[in-house]
Scaffold this motif. Structure first.
Motif, PDB file in Angstrom:
ATOM      1  N   UNK A  81      59.580 -91.629 105.116  1.00  0.00           N
ATOM      2  CA  UNK A  81      59.938 -90.295 104.652  1.00  0.00           C
ATOM      3  C   UNK A  81      60.782 -90.388 103.397  1.00  0.00           C
ATOM      4  N   UNK A  82      60.386 -89.619 102.400  1.00  0.00           N
ATOM      5  CA  UNK A  82      61.178 -89.539 101.191  1.00  0.00           C
ATOM      6  C   UNK A  82      61.591 -88.102 100.953  1.00  0.00           C
ATOM      7  N   UNK A  83      62.622 -87.928 100.167  1.00  0.00           N
ATOM      8  CA  UNK A  83      63.093 -86.582  99.849  1.00  0.00           C
ATOM      9  C   UNK A  83      62.958 -86.366  98.348  1.00  0.00           C
ATOM     10  N   UNK A  84      62.247 -85.312  97.988  1.00  0.00           N
ATOM     11  CA  UNK A  84      62.134 -84.962  96.570  1.00  0.00           C
ATOM     12  C   UNK A  84      62.892 -83.678  96.320  1.00  0.00           C
ATOM     13  N   UNK A  85      63.701 -83.680  95.303  1.00  0.00           N
ATOM     14  CA  UNK A  85      64.520 -82.498  95.047  1.00  0.00           C
ATOM     15  C   UNK A  85      64.185 -81.871  93.710  1.00  0.00           C
ATOM     16  N   UNK A  86      63.971 -80.566  93.744  1.00  0.00           N
ATOM     17  CA  UNK A  86      63.892 -79.796  92.511  1.00  0.00           C
ATOM     18  C   UNK A  86      65.281 -79.202  92.325  1.00  0.00           C
ATOM     19  N   UNK A  87      66.062 -79.805  91.441  1.00  0.00           N
ATOM     20  CA  UNK A  87      67.450 -79.393  91.261  1.00  0.00           C
ATOM     21  C   UNK A  87      67.525 -78.488  90.047  1.00  0.00           C
ATOM     22  N   UNK A  88      67.887 -77.248  90.287  1.00  0.00           N
ATOM     23  CA  UNK A  88      67.821 -76.234  89.241  1.00  0.00           C
ATOM     24  C   UNK A  88      69.219 -75.821  88.813  1.00  0.00           C
ATOM     25  N   UNK A  89      69.382 -75.631  87.534  1.00  0.00           N
ATOM     26  CA  UNK A  89      70.616 -75.074  86.990  1.00  0.00           C
ATOM     27  C   UNK A  89      70.245 -74.221  85.786  1.00  0.00           C
ATOM     28  N   UNK A  90      71.175 -73.396  85.366  1.00  0.00           N
ATOM     29  CA  UNK A  90      70.937 -72.575  84.177  1.00  0.00           C
ATOM     30  C   UNK A  90      71.878 -73.031  83.066  1.00  0.00           C
ATOM     31  N   UNK A  91      71.306 -73.311  81.900  1.00  0.00           N
ATOM     32  CA  UNK A  91      72.124 -73.657  80.738  1.00  0.00           C
ATOM     33  C   UNK A  91      71.679 -72.774  79.578  1.00  0.00           C
ATOM     34  N   UNK A  92      72.626 -72.055  79.007  1.00  0.00           N
ATOM     35  CA  UNK A  92      72.307 -71.176  77.878  1.00  0.00           C
ATOM     36  C   UNK A  92      71.129 -70.263  78.192  1.00  0.00           C
ATOM     37  N   UNK A  93      71.182 -69.639  79.315  1.00  0.00           N
ATOM     38  CA  UNK A  93      70.121 -68.714  79.729  1.00  0.00           C
ATOM     39  C   UNK A  93      68.747 -69.355  79.843  1.00  0.00           C
ATOM     40  N   UNK A  94      68.700 -70.666  79.965  1.00  0.00           N
ATOM     41  CA  UNK A  94      67.403 -71.323  80.178  1.00  0.00           C
ATOM     42  C   UNK A  94      67.402 -71.995  81.548  1.00  0.00           C
ATOM     43  N   UNK A  95      66.267 -71.920  82.268  1.00  0.00           N
ATOM     44  CA  UNK A  95      66.185 -72.590  83.562  1.00  0.00           C
ATOM     45  C   UNK A  95      65.929 -74.076  83.356  1.00  0.00           C
ATOM     46  N   UNK A  96      66.803 -74.887  83.919  1.00  0.00           N
ATOM     47  CA  UNK A  96      66.694 -76.333  83.726  1.00  0.00           C
ATOM     48  C   UNK A  96      66.428 -77.028  85.050  1.00  0.00           C
ATOM     49  N   UNK A  97      65.695 -78.113  84.980  1.00  0.00           N
ATOM     50  CA  UNK A  97      65.366 -78.909  86.158  1.00  0.00           C
ATOM     51  C   UNK A  97      65.747 -80.348  85.859  1.00  0.00           C
ATOM     52  N   UNK A  98      66.294 -81.019  86.842  1.00  0.00           N
ATOM     53  CA  UNK A  98      66.668 -82.416  86.636  1.00  0.00           C
ATOM     54  C   UNK A  98      65.430 -83.301  86.799  1.00  0.00           C
ATOM     55  N   UNK A  99      65.101 -84.017  85.733  1.00  0.00           N
ATOM     56  CA  UNK A  99      63.881 -84.810  85.676  1.00  0.00           C
ATOM     57  C   UNK A  99      64.236 -86.258  85.354  1.00  0.00           C
ATOM     58  N   UNK A 100      63.557 -87.173  86.001  1.00  0.00           N
ATOM     59  CA  UNK A 100      63.770 -88.589  85.725  1.00  0.00           C
ATOM     60  C   UNK A 100      62.630 -89.091  84.852  1.00  0.00           C
TER      61      UNK A 100
END
Lengths: 335, 335
Positions: free
Chosen positions: B14-33
DNA sequence: AATAATTATACTCATTTTGAGCAAAATAAA
DNA sequence: TTTATTTTGCTCAAAATGAGTATAATTATT
């Protein structure tokens, strides 16, 4: 992490739990497996005695294994297993939730692998004999009697649950805990001026669990054999899974046309209304319900007429399959 | 089934994948490797060469292992891993979906165990350096440029995607397949009189995938190195997971107040509106948005004033945490 | 200092949607 | 025929929504 990068992840076994829902005589039914003490221990020989407690009957959700070698996807594994075991096609399948809590399965304590189970909601059209051993179609309000408001507010609430919750609130250790318990109770059980919210099925069950008011939460020495009038208990965390399913389905019918998966190919508008009422546990306003259904363009008249309705014959409708992706839904307008 | 009833279930990790979302300067951001060819093969030595194709950069969602021995629940496993790796608290976590498709991870072909991964959506307040190697905050419309309608209909649609979809419809093998393709395209891409539906992110991606219009769907020999202007590709099925997350979040903000998990403790109403717009990819009507927010009682004025707004100073608000369970939400009224 | 630009916020108004109900129509049962 | 039961068409007030206008309080520019 070791050289191949995985060995310390530990062994995990995946199981599939299905909440299989159908409507019979305007009642929402769920397929439940009843194990007696004998059948259960026969199946799982290494099950510890303590975990079974004194009850001689255990109700569980149908469980199917996931064979990674045979099944390309989780959903195809579920579909093939459910269709094979129930001898009927399932129109709609939705993944509910993946439960991985430690201690869900007592065999873990005996050194067995961690059991992770993926819960699914499946909607089927009709009910009848299945190939699943000891499986029975049970009314889902058997497990959640406080959720059925079709004949008005269930007496159980004022007579038992709400007073018991108030005692639990009073027994809080400090005022901030008391405040928190009070607010959660108001919101989930619709106290004071808050309206009852039919989607909070899981939240209500969890509150009752925390307040020690359901069988599963009580320690074995206090468990009464025949239940406590607060709904029939289920083994493991299966009543939680069922609560998740009911809440999700109640939410979903408000914005997607999933009800039709439970309907026969043609139906009258009253039958459709009765099904929505059965699921949401509330009565709806007849004329407004019809107006809504027609406006959304979800159904079309077949031209035929159903005359067994007792009064004026009703025209039969069928679902317009082509609106399936439009995110249209019935909406549940109250009475 | 063998004597202990489990051995033939096969090994699963089992693995865990996370879509980690934040807002920077009114833009939706996602943490990507971002893995380069080197870092990827260094981590997974037995990865087959073919699966990597010609691209020299691979973008993936952050991945965390699930240790059944240490983690009591899946969610606690995810929380501890994400909080440790990102050095910040995560306010909101929601399980998205469990993906168990065969062939998701190329290591399976090399005899590795079947990989099942549980996708999570996590909302965090701010962005900044994390402990995750090669992790970057990326605008999520980088992967789905056709989803951002804030500056009007994206030119990409009429210039490229819709003509290409029409060619795909015409290439159908028979008329019923053509009809089906046409209707799906109308509904998901808002052709003819159908309005654009911001929640159908996954459905649109899947349609483009079936029509062979996204990089991931093309066989390696035809894949162009730098992408095709139809959004940046991701490795494995990670763009699907991201699409699931965006669609779910867009749906959720309409009926639950999750936006506040992305906001700082105090904010002006315009900032709040900009965040909702960033997520839903559409502009909203300012005055009506304010009316809605105030009517629902989701926020309260702090009394303080923000004067860096350029024009008239705006008063600052804070979220009323106590409405969290009421299933109130902002609603997304269009402009 | 005057003016323009920008943003916040209050208020209006037509239209649509919702909630609640009445009444007629079409049948079966008594 | 009468009564009960159900379907179905229609009304009407209240609430919610969509799309504006007007005004206030600032900063930036001339």
């Amino acid at each position: 992490m070791n050289s191949n990068g995985e060995a310390d992840l530990g062994q995990v076994v995946i199981g599939l739990n299905a909440v299989i829902v159908a409507i019979v005589d305007d009642q929402p039914k769920v397929l439940i497996v009843q194990h007696t003490q004998e059948t259960l221990t026969a199946q799982h020989e290494n099950l510890s005695d303590h975990s079974l407690s004194q009850n001689d009957r255990h109700e569980v959700l149908p469980f199917g294994p996931f064979y990674p070698m045979q099944h390309r996807t989780l959903e195809s594994g579920l579909r093939s297993w459910v269709e094979e075991q129930t001898n009927r096609e399932i129109g709609y399948v939705e993944q509910l939730y993946t439960f991985g809590n430690a201690g869900r399965d007592p065999r873990e304590e005996a050194g067995g692998p961690r059991m992770v189970s993926v819960g699914y909601l499946a909607l089927v059209q009709d009910t009848g004999p299945t190939a699943i051993d000891n499986a029975l179609w049970q009314d889902w309000y058997r497990y959640f009697p406080w959720e059925d408001w079709r004949e008005g507010k269930p007496a159980l609430l004022d007579a038992d649950l709400i007073p018991a919750l108030r005692r639990w609130i009073d027994q809080a250790e400090n005022s901030s805990q008391r405040q928190e318990r009070y607010e959660r109770t108001c919101i989930t059980f619709g106290l004071e001026d808050t309206p009852w919210n039919d989607e909070l099925v899981l939240e209500r069950y969890e509150l009752l669990y925390e307040a020690n008011l359901v069988w599963e939460a009580q320690d074995p020495s206090h468990q009464s054999k025949s239940g406590n009038g607060r709904g029939t208990a289920m083994a493991f965390d299966h009543r939680r899974i069922l609560a998740t399913a009911i809440g999700r389905l109640r939410g979903k019918i408000k914005y997607r046309p999933v009800v039709f998966e439970l309907m026969p190919p043609t139906f009258t508008l009253l039958r459709l209304q009765r099904v929505v009422e059965a699921l949401s546990g509330a009565r709806l306003h007849k004329q407004n319900f019809r107006r809504l259904v027609e406006k959304k363009g979800l159904v079309e008249a077949t031209g035929k007429i159903e005359s067994l309705t007792g009064g004026r014959p009703a025209s039969q409708f069928r679902f317009r399959r082509d609106v399936l992706m439009e995110r249209q839904a019935l909406g549940v307008r109250h009475n």
